[in-house]
Design an enzyme around this catalytic site. Structure first.
Site, PDB file in Angstrom:
ATOM      1  N   ASP A 100      -5.277  -8.115  -3.396  1.00  0.00           N
ATOM      2  CA  ASP A 100      -5.609  -7.821  -2.011  1.00  0.00           C
ATOM      3  C   ASP A 100      -6.917  -8.479  -1.567  1.00  0.00           C
ATOM      4  O   ASP A 100      -6.981  -9.676  -1.350  1.00  0.00           O
ATOM      5  CB  ASP A 100      -5.624  -6.312  -1.804  1.00  0.00           C
ATOM      6  CG  ASP A 100      -5.580  -5.915  -0.329  1.00  0.00           C
ATOM      7  OD1 ASP A 100      -5.637  -6.796   0.542  1.00  0.00           O
ATOM      8  OD2 ASP A 100      -5.478  -4.707  -0.046  1.00  0.00           O
ATOM      9  N   HIS A 141       0.833  -1.203   0.000  1.00  0.00           N
ATOM     10  CA  HIS A 141       0.000   0.000   0.000  1.00  0.00           C
ATOM     11  C   HIS A 141       0.868   1.254   0.000  1.00  0.00           C
ATOM     12  O   HIS A 141       0.979   1.891  -1.029  1.00  0.00           O
ATOM     13  CB  HIS A 141      -1.001   0.014   1.160  1.00  0.00           C
ATOM     14  CG  HIS A 141      -1.933  -1.155   1.170  1.00  0.00           C
ATOM     15  ND1 HIS A 141      -2.728  -1.466   0.096  1.00  0.00           N
ATOM     16  CD2 HIS A 141      -2.183  -2.099   2.121  1.00  0.00           C
ATOM     17  CE1 HIS A 141      -3.436  -2.543   0.372  1.00  0.00           C
ATOM     18  NE2 HIS A 141      -3.109  -2.955   1.590  1.00  0.00           N
TER      19      HIS A 141
END
Length: 430
Positions: free
Chosen positions: A306, A258
């Site tokens: 994810d 991220h």
């Protein structure tokens, strides 16, 4: 006998090349020849998926309803905990099998599974400490995707070693039992280590895990949310990436997942450490995380699915480019004078960074795994651009992983039966 594959165009590390023949032996590209006419398709190197939580595939579509207050990542996480407490090992295997099939059909040929659902619903370890990891490995083996298993170390609910919350009980480890879990995972599949985050692992624990990994991959969530950044500053006086880089042996085998909220200085420091930025644009948009400031980052990056809310390698690249266009109010942000085709530039960078994050040799080159994807079309740049920006569904025609074809005419042979199994599981869970 070696297998030979002819392609009208192939995307090599040096760029698009006509009339390419790949010689494949024992799942590896033994040789690559050019000026070999006869091929009809376009070949791309397989895309690595550098960040997945396979069990969260069961959430897709079920959390797109607003609660009584303002929804955020943190309200989504509450729903994720509820799901995590309800799934059996068989459920996790069913969700992972479908997720991995959809990855292959969407152009991913390998996956780093950031696996943190370890224990029974009451938090008790299974008799086999790697029971859940074994289910992930079985799913990957069944469908033919290359797996990097990343057992997650999770011990705390916040910075400074805050006691974990009851709803996190299936995730928890001490360093001693994590070592046993890691050894079990390494017997199942190629493995690395994954401190969940600086919230869930203290700095001494992160350093111990890095030592355990040696040169194997180390992946960690970081700076995904502004609340996380604020909490880290309150605890340490530094931002998460700043704090990690100043105190841990971050290097080329690290993937910082991220990194949504980084400063220009942090971006430069990440690149200087040769760490990979693990970007998950679809999930980051779905959760309202924010936009990674890629204009402040000159290092390697790759993409991951994810939460698996939508699994498609090309769509991850599209979301990345479009988010940058919105943030910077510009077009073709990820292209450059040296690489003017945006889709090609995106694809090449994501393959290289993803391969680094998984510890693989990426690209179509001798010595690399024979993992590739085929598209139809006459103009390769146009075909890839349409795949990334225009296709209404994955444009992938065929997929090979380590020399074995696993997707034909856009479909995996196990797709239908796996979907039925998954739907039966969801009927029971929901």
């Amino acid at each position: 006998m070696p297998d030979a594959y002819l392609f009208r165009h192939a995307l090599l590390p040096t760029g698009w090349t006509e009339n390419v023949r790949l010689i494949v032996e024992n799942g590896v590209i033994a040789n690559l020849e050019t000026k070999m006419p006869g091929g009809k398709e376009i070949a791309l190197p397989g895309m690595p998926n550098l960040h997945s939580h396979a069990f969260q595939r069961a959430m897709a579509g079920h959390v797109e309803r607003r609660g009584t207050g303002q929804d955020s990542f943190w309200t989504w996480r509450t729903l994720m905990y509820k799901l995590a407490l309800s799934m059996s090992p068989e459920d996790v295997e069913a969700a992972a099998t479908l997720a991995f099939i959809e990855m292959l059909e969407g152009g991913f040929t390998s996956v780093a599974e950031f696996h943190y659902l370890h224990h029974a619903p009451d938090g008790t370890p299974y008799a086999d400490i790697g029971e859940m990891a074994a289910r992930i490995a079985a799913a990957a083996e069944a469908v033919g995707i290359e797996l990097l298993l990343l057992p997650v170390f999770y011990a705390h609910a916040g910075f400074g070693g805050t006691a974990p919350a009851p709803e996190q009980r299936r995730f928890l480890s001490s360093l001693d039992n994590y070592t046993k879990l890691y050894e079990r995972c390494a017997a199942l599949a190629p493995s690395g280590v994954a401190p969940h985050s600086l919230r869930a692992a203290t700095l001494p624990e992160v350093k111990a895990l890095a030592e355990l990994a040696g040169g194997r991959p180390v992946h960690i969530h970081i700076a995904e949310q502004t609340a996380e950044v604020d909490a880290c500053i309150s605890f340490s006086g530094q931002r998460p990436v700043e704090y990690l880089l100043a105190n841990a042996p971050v290097g080329p085998n690290w993937c910082l997942v991220h990194g949504t909220h980084i400063t220009p200085q942090e971006g430069a420091a990440m690149a200087a450490a040769n760490a990979v930025a693990g970007l998950c644009p679809i999930t980051e948009a779905n959760l309202g995380d924010g936009i990674f400031p890629i204009q402040h980052f000159s290092g390697a990056w790759g993409v991951g699915s994810d939460s698996n809310v939508l699994i498609d390698a090309a769509r991850e690249l599209q979301m990345l480019e479009y988010s940058q266009r919105l943030a910077q109010r510009a077009r073709n942000v990820m292209a450059s004078p040296a690489a003017p085709c945006t889709a090609t530039a995106l694809y090449q960078a994501a393959v290289a960074g993803g391969a680094q994050a998984l510890g693989l040799q990426g690209g179509l080159r001798p010595g690399a795994p024979a993992s590739f994807v085929t598209l139809s079309g006459e103009n390769p740049e146009l075909a890839l651009s349409q795949s990334v920006f225009c296709a209404r569904q994955p444009a992938v025609r065929g997929v090979w992983v380590n020399g074995r074809q696993v997707v034909e005419d856009g479909r995996h042979a196990l797709a239908q039966t796996t979907r039925l199994r998954f739907d039966t599981m969801m009927d029971r869970l929901i």
